[in-house]
Design a protein around this motif. Structure first.
Motif, PDB file in Angstrom:
ATOM      1  N   GLY A   1     -16.848 -71.027 -76.139  1.00  0.00           N
ATOM      2  CA  GLY A   1     -17.449 -72.357 -76.260  1.00  0.00           C
ATOM      3  C   GLY A   1     -18.957 -72.389 -76.478  1.00  0.00           C
ATOM      4  O   GLY A   1     -19.506 -73.383 -76.960  1.00  0.00           O
ATOM      5  N   GLY A   2     -19.648 -71.303 -76.115  1.00  0.00           N
ATOM      6  CA  GLY A   2     -21.102 -71.317 -76.273  1.00  0.00           C
ATOM      7  C   GLY A   2     -21.587 -70.497 -77.455  1.00  0.00           C
ATOM      8  O   GLY A   2     -22.785 -70.394 -77.716  1.00  0.00           O
TER       9      GLY A   2
ATOM     10  N   PHE B   1     -24.063 -61.574 -71.881  1.00  0.00           N
ATOM     11  CA  PHE B   1     -22.798 -62.040 -72.451  1.00  0.00           C
ATOM     12  C   PHE B   1     -23.013 -62.592 -73.861  1.00  0.00           C
ATOM     13  O   PHE B   1     -22.216 -62.353 -74.774  1.00  0.00           O
ATOM     14  N   ARG B   2     -24.115 -63.339 -74.039  1.00  0.00           N
ATOM     15  CA  ARG B   2     -24.394 -63.921 -75.363  1.00  0.00           C
ATOM     16  C   ARG B   2     -24.653 -62.817 -76.393  1.00  0.00           C
ATOM     17  O   ARG B   2     -24.311 -62.970 -77.569  1.00  0.00           O
TER      18      ARG B   2
ATOM     19  N   MET C   1     -15.318 -75.678 -73.981  1.00  0.00           N
ATOM     20  CA  MET C   1     -14.220 -75.101 -73.203  1.00  0.00           C
ATOM     21  C   MET C   1     -13.124 -76.153 -73.037  1.00  0.00           C
ATOM     22  O   MET C   1     -13.432 -77.315 -72.747  1.00  0.00           O
TER      23      MET C   1
ATOM     24  N   ARG D   1     -14.109 -69.675 -65.893  1.00  0.00           N
ATOM     25  CA  ARG D   1     -15.198 -70.162 -66.732  1.00  0.00           C
ATOM     26  C   ARG D   1     -16.473 -70.325 -65.916  1.00  0.00           C
ATOM     27  O   ARG D   1     -16.749 -71.385 -65.348  1.00  0.00           O
TER      28      ARG D   1
ATOM     29  N   LYS E   1      -8.986 -74.633 -78.513  1.00  0.00           N
ATOM     30  CA  LYS E   1      -9.168 -73.601 -79.543  1.00  0.00           C
ATOM     31  C   LYS E   1      -8.047 -72.559 -79.530  1.00  0.00           C
ATOM     32  O   LYS E   1      -7.491 -72.236 -80.578  1.00  0.00           O
TER      33      LYS E   1
ATOM     34  N   VAL F   1     -19.468 -70.885 -66.518  1.00  0.00           N
ATOM     35  CA  VAL F   1     -20.390 -71.981 -66.847  1.00  0.00           C
ATOM     36  C   VAL F   1     -20.027 -73.257 -66.075  1.00  0.00           C
ATOM     37  O   VAL F   1     -20.882 -74.090 -65.786  1.00  0.00           O
TER      38      VAL F   1
ATOM     39  N   ASP G   1     -13.759 -63.968 -76.794  1.00  0.00           N
ATOM     40  CA  ASP G   1     -13.752 -63.611 -75.368  1.00  0.00           C
ATOM     41  C   ASP G   1     -12.921 -62.350 -75.120  1.00  0.00           C
ATOM     42  O   ASP G   1     -13.319 -61.468 -74.357  1.00  0.00           O
TER      43      ASP G   1
ATOM     44  N   ARG H   1     -24.898 -79.840 -76.050  1.00  0.00           N
ATOM     45  CA  ARG H   1     -24.426 -78.930 -77.091  1.00  0.00           C
ATOM     46  C   ARG H   1     -24.030 -79.640 -78.382  1.00  0.00           C
ATOM     47  O   ARG H   1     -23.813 -78.980 -79.393  1.00  0.00           O
TER      48      ARG H   1
HETATM   49  C1  S3P Z   1     -18.240 -70.424 -72.454  1.00  0.00           C
HETATM   50  C2  S3P Z   1     -16.933 -70.610 -72.867  1.00  0.00           C
HETATM   51  C3  S3P Z   1     -15.867 -69.641 -72.574  1.00  0.00           C
HETATM   52  C4  S3P Z   1     -16.435 -68.239 -72.420  1.00  0.00           C
HETATM   53  C5  S3P Z   1     -17.548 -68.214 -71.417  1.00  0.00           C
HETATM   54  C6  S3P Z   1     -18.694 -69.179 -71.772  1.00  0.00           C
HETATM   55  C7  S3P Z   1     -19.242 -71.483 -72.759  1.00  0.00           C
HETATM   56  O1  S3P Z   1     -14.892 -69.649 -73.615  1.00  0.00           O
HETATM   57  O2  S3P Z   1     -16.892 -67.737 -73.652  1.00  0.00           O
HETATM   58  O3  S3P Z   1     -17.001 -68.544 -70.172  1.00  0.00           O
HETATM   59  O4  S3P Z   1     -20.463 -71.245 -72.571  1.00  0.00           O
HETATM   60  O5  S3P Z   1     -18.837 -72.584 -73.204  1.00  0.00           O
HETATM   61  P1  S3P Z   1     -13.821 -70.846 -73.836  1.00  0.00           P
HETATM   62  O6  S3P Z   1     -14.516 -71.903 -74.649  1.00  0.00           O
HETATM   63  O7  S3P Z   1     -12.736 -70.191 -74.616  1.00  0.00           O
HETATM   64  O8  S3P Z   1     -13.393 -71.334 -72.514  1.00  0.00           O
END
Ligand code: S3P
Length: 172
Positions: free
Chosen positions: A82-83, A59-60, A13, A120, A17, A122, A36, A139
């Motif tokens: 980000g994940g 969400f995943r 995050m 965010r 990107k 996380v 997202d 990660r």
């Molecule tokens: C996440 C990153 C977020 C979003 C969610 C989880 C993560 O996207 O998908 O909040 O686990 O790193 P960005 O990387 O665009 O902030």
């Protein structure tokens, strides 16, 4: 991967990107999507609400569906959550038609970029460099294993990052 393929931007995050994605879209005339945003649209609610109501594994799963939906698209810059590449299945599917570029930044830079955001989940309640550094380290292996190219963004303008990427992927 064919010349008409996609570029997938991955990384922590706040690694830049979205900003880099906009630059590439404009410079290369490619389409652009954010996983997202696809999820928010498909689910009809904000990311924070999805995490609150349905929890992270749900969400995943949404992320995996988004990646699958992009499998037959071409010339798209995909800005990945980000994940997203923490699931190997997503990396495998992305690699079918995308070159994967990892954007990196120091925990200090990341904190500076994300500290005012409450979007965010996380990082909610963990807005400090120690936590960011720890999660980033956790990660790191997955990020690096997924990447075809790694670009450090610390101290660089979006133009410098974008041009470095274009050059290193021989896109022009
Ligand atoms: C996440 C990153 C977020 C979003 C969610 C989880 C993560 O996207 O998908 O909040 O686990 O790193 P960005 O990387 O665009 O902030």
């Amino acid at each position: 991967m064919e010349a008409n393929g996609n570029i997938a931007l991955i990384g922590f995050m706040g690694a830049g990107k979205s900003t880099v994605s906009h630059y590439l879209r404009d410079k290369l005339g490619m389409d652009e999507v954010e996983t997202d945003e696809m999820i928010v649209e498909a689910e009809g609610m904000a990311i924070t609400e999805i995490f609150d109501r349905y929890k992270e594994p749900y969400f995943r799963d949404c992320e995996s569906r988004a990646v699958k939906a992009l499998q037959h698209r071409s010339r798209v810059v995909i800005s990945c959550g980000g994940g997203l590449v923490l699931r190997q299945e997503n990396v495998t599917n992305l690699k079918k038609n995308s070159r994967i570029v990892l954007l990196t930044a120091s925990p200090e830079t990341i904190l500076e970029r994300v500290k005012d955001s409450s979007e965010r989940p996380v990082l909610n309640g963990h807005m400090n460099t120690e936590y960011i550094a720890q999660l980033m380290e956790k990660r790191r292996e997955a990020y690096e294993a997924a990447a075809d190219l790694v670009i450090s963004t610390d101290g660089k303008t979006v133009e410098e990052i974008g041009e470095e990427l274009i050059h290193k992927l021989s896109l022009r």
